[in-house]
Write a protein that holds these residues in place. Structure first.
Motif, PDB file in Angstrom:
ATOM      1  N   ASP A 168     -82.366 -23.805  16.889  1.00  0.00           N
ATOM      2  CA  ASP A 168     -81.086 -23.197  16.556  1.00  0.00           C
ATOM      3  C   ASP A 168     -80.626 -22.322  17.723  1.00  0.00           C
ATOM      4  OD1 ASP A 168     -79.598 -20.644  15.254  1.00  0.00           O
ATOM      5  OD2 ASP A 168     -79.227 -22.425  14.039  1.00  0.00           O
ATOM      6  N   PRO A 169     -79.314 -22.303  18.051  1.00  0.00           N
ATOM      7  CA  PRO A 169     -78.833 -21.479  19.171  1.00  0.00           C
ATOM      8  C   PRO A 169     -79.251 -20.017  19.077  1.00  0.00           C
ATOM      9  CG  PRO A 169     -77.100 -22.958  18.446  1.00  0.00           C
ATOM     10  CD  PRO A 169     -78.239 -23.122  17.484  1.00  0.00           C
TER      11      PRO A 169
ATOM     12  N   LYS B 112     -73.267 -20.196  19.569  1.00  0.00           N
ATOM     13  CA  LYS B 112     -73.565 -20.342  18.136  1.00  0.00           C
ATOM     14  C   LYS B 112     -72.343 -19.943  17.304  1.00  0.00           C
ATOM     15  CE  LYS B 112     -76.493 -18.624  14.377  1.00  0.00           C
ATOM     16  NZ  LYS B 112     -76.694 -19.968  13.782  1.00  0.00           N
TER      17      LYS B 112
END
Length: 519
Positions: free
Chosen positions: A73-74, A443
């Motif tokens: 995940d960013p 994100k």
């Protein structure tokens, strides 16, 4: 009578000539001792390649690797990038202090650090590019090995940077060796970009447009899984090749460079960490140089960290991004000799203004013109010229600051590593913050991990990160560098004073040894 007077005059002339000849011989010996052979300069330069090869690969490829290959995940990717760089920044002054307090061995004071850190650096670097077969601890895996590699790399690079002051006491020889080093380092960035880009660039998780009409959903999924496995393998192979080069460069440095012994070190008390920090941060020219290059380096690091994503998603050159990066580095490598001539001819401050500001129009052009592959290559060639200046100038100007400090504080010894380590500390910490924030920004813009395309907001965000923000940072940095007080006149004056100080120390040491031998 005339013959006697003539003989006396002849004898007196001989007596006056002998000391003069001895003095000339002494000066020649000192000059020869300070002069470096081309072989020594080349071997010294090879020591800079590992840091630049690994640094370039991590800078250009780690972010896209964590997002699209490791598929983190960013948010977690931003934590790894920030914490890793912040940890790296903290270790720099720590290692610099430990190096300044370490004992001098028969190999010198810097060389043992370089050699003993190499095998650990190679192992941890290799494990960064390995995707572990579990999901829950994947973030911890990358965070631990990224931090460990940065620590080992610091134990190599800080002593190597300080080694500049111990390969010769002649400022011209050090500047010449630095030019060799910058040339090899930029070639190292080319090599790192070429190895990583060409091995990894041929593997993509996304099917090409020509494949799309003929693939069913199930075959597309299978192809993507197979492509992901191939990409993982490619990253591991590339890291293995780079590790071999790392070891070879360290061996060449160790075998080809002799670290000179310090004069007068035994007469001075070693500095505590607080004393060293206070002395370094209270030296005005050093503070101005560091803050100025902090902003300009941030600009180029922000560009470096996001450029692969920018080329892939904002410009749409997915299959060409590794070649565009290679053109930038190759252009920089070819212009290093020209920049060395420029700073010798016009001075280092003018070279900094002209060289770093050269990139600004092209940063603006790349986001202003509609996506075009030819324009992208042309801009890459021009940007590489500025990258070369950004590489060469900070490391060429830092020895001048150290010399200036020596002139003002002649009784303080063993501080060289502190200047280099604190400079690297500020640069790395700031770059960690910038990369962490930029990844987190992606994100919020809606970046899709492992996606073959991204929302328009991501494209806009990437354009902002590679153009307006770096341009502002460069402008601020150059304004601060305008206040940097060490011009060519002061630099040459410091050089003469240091040479006189070194000559007097050498003479006093030789007199002491002569007295001891006569006794």
């Amino acid at each position: 009578m005339a013959r006697g007077e003539g003989a006396e005059q002849y004898a007196a002339t001989l007596l006056s000539v002998k000391p003069l000849n001895a003095e000339i011989k002494t000066v020649k010996l000192k000059t020869q001792r300070n002069r470096l052979s081309v072989f020594s300069k080349v071997c010294y330069a090879f020591g800079g390649a590992p840091y630049q090869i690994t640094g370039t690969v991590l800078g250009f490829f780690l972010q896209i690797y964590l997002l699209d290959v490791a598929q983190l995940d960013p948010f977690y990717a931003s934590i790894i990038l920030f914490v890793g760089r912040a940890w790296d920044a903290i270790t720099d002054p720590t290692v610099g202090f430990l190096v300044s307090r370490s004992r001098c061995t028969r190999f010198g004071r810097m060389m043992p650090w370089i050699i003993f850190s190499t095998p650990f650096a190679v192992l941890t670097y290799l494990l960064i590019w390995y995707v572990p077969p579990f999901e829950e601890g994947k973030v911890i895996w990358y965070l631990v090995f990224y931090c460990l590699f940065q620590s080992m790399q610091t134990c190599f690079h800080v002593p190597y940077s300080a080694l500049t002051m111990f390969i010769s006491r002649d400022q011209k020889e050090r500047d010449s060796a630095t030019a060799y080093r910058m040339m090899v380092e930029v070639l190292g960035t080319v090599l790192g970009t070429a190895i990583q880009g060409q091995i990894v660039g041929g593997n993509s998780n996304c099917p090409t447009e020509s494949d799309a009409p003929y693939s069913t959903n199930s075959s597309s999924v299978n192809t993507t899984i197979a492509s992901l496995d191939q990409t993982k393998q490619a990253y591991l192979v590339a890291s293995g090749v780079i590790c071999i080069i790392y070891v070879l460069c360290a061996a060449i440095l160790f075998l080809g460079v002799k670290e000179q012994k310090e004069t007068g070190r035994d007469k001075s008390e070693p500095l505590t960490f607080a004393q060293g920090l206070r002395l370094v941060m209270c030296h005005g020219p050093y503070v101005k140089l560091v803050i100025g290059f902090l902003f300009t380096s941030l600009a180029f690091m922000l560009l470096e960290g996001n450029f692969a994503l920018f080329i892939t998603y904002a410009l749409g050159h997915r299959k060409d991004f590794q070649n565009i990066l290679l053109v930038i580095m190759l252009s920089g490598a070819l212009t290093i000799p020209w920049w060395q001539w420029f700073l010798t001819r016009f001075g280092k401050k003018k070279a900094a203004y002209f060289g770093i500001s050269w990139a600004v129009p092209f940063m603006i052009l790349i986001v202003s013109v509609k996506s075009n592959l030819i324009v992208s290559y042309l801009v890459s060639v021009a940007a590489g010229v500025s990258v070369a200046a950004a590489f060469l100038l900070p490391w060429s100007m830092l020895p001048d600051v150290v010399d200036d400090f020596k002139v003002q504080n002649p009784d303080i010894r063993g501080h060289e590593a502190l200047f280099y380590s604190f400079y690297v500390f500020f640069i790395k910490f700031a770059s960690g913050v910038s990369l962490g924030i930029s990844t987190l920004t992606l994100k919020f813009a809606g970046y899709v991990t492992g996606g073959c395309s991204q929302p328009e907001a991501v494209s806009v965000t990437l354009k902002v990160l590679v153009s307006p923000v770096p341009v502002v940072l460069i402008a601020v940095g150059l304004l601060i560098l305008k206040t940097y007080p060490i011009d060519e006149e002061r630099r040459q004056g410091n050089r003469k004073l240091l040479q006189a100080m070194f000559d007097s120390e050498t003479d006093s040491e030789s007199e002491t040894s002569d007295r001891g031998s006569s006794v």
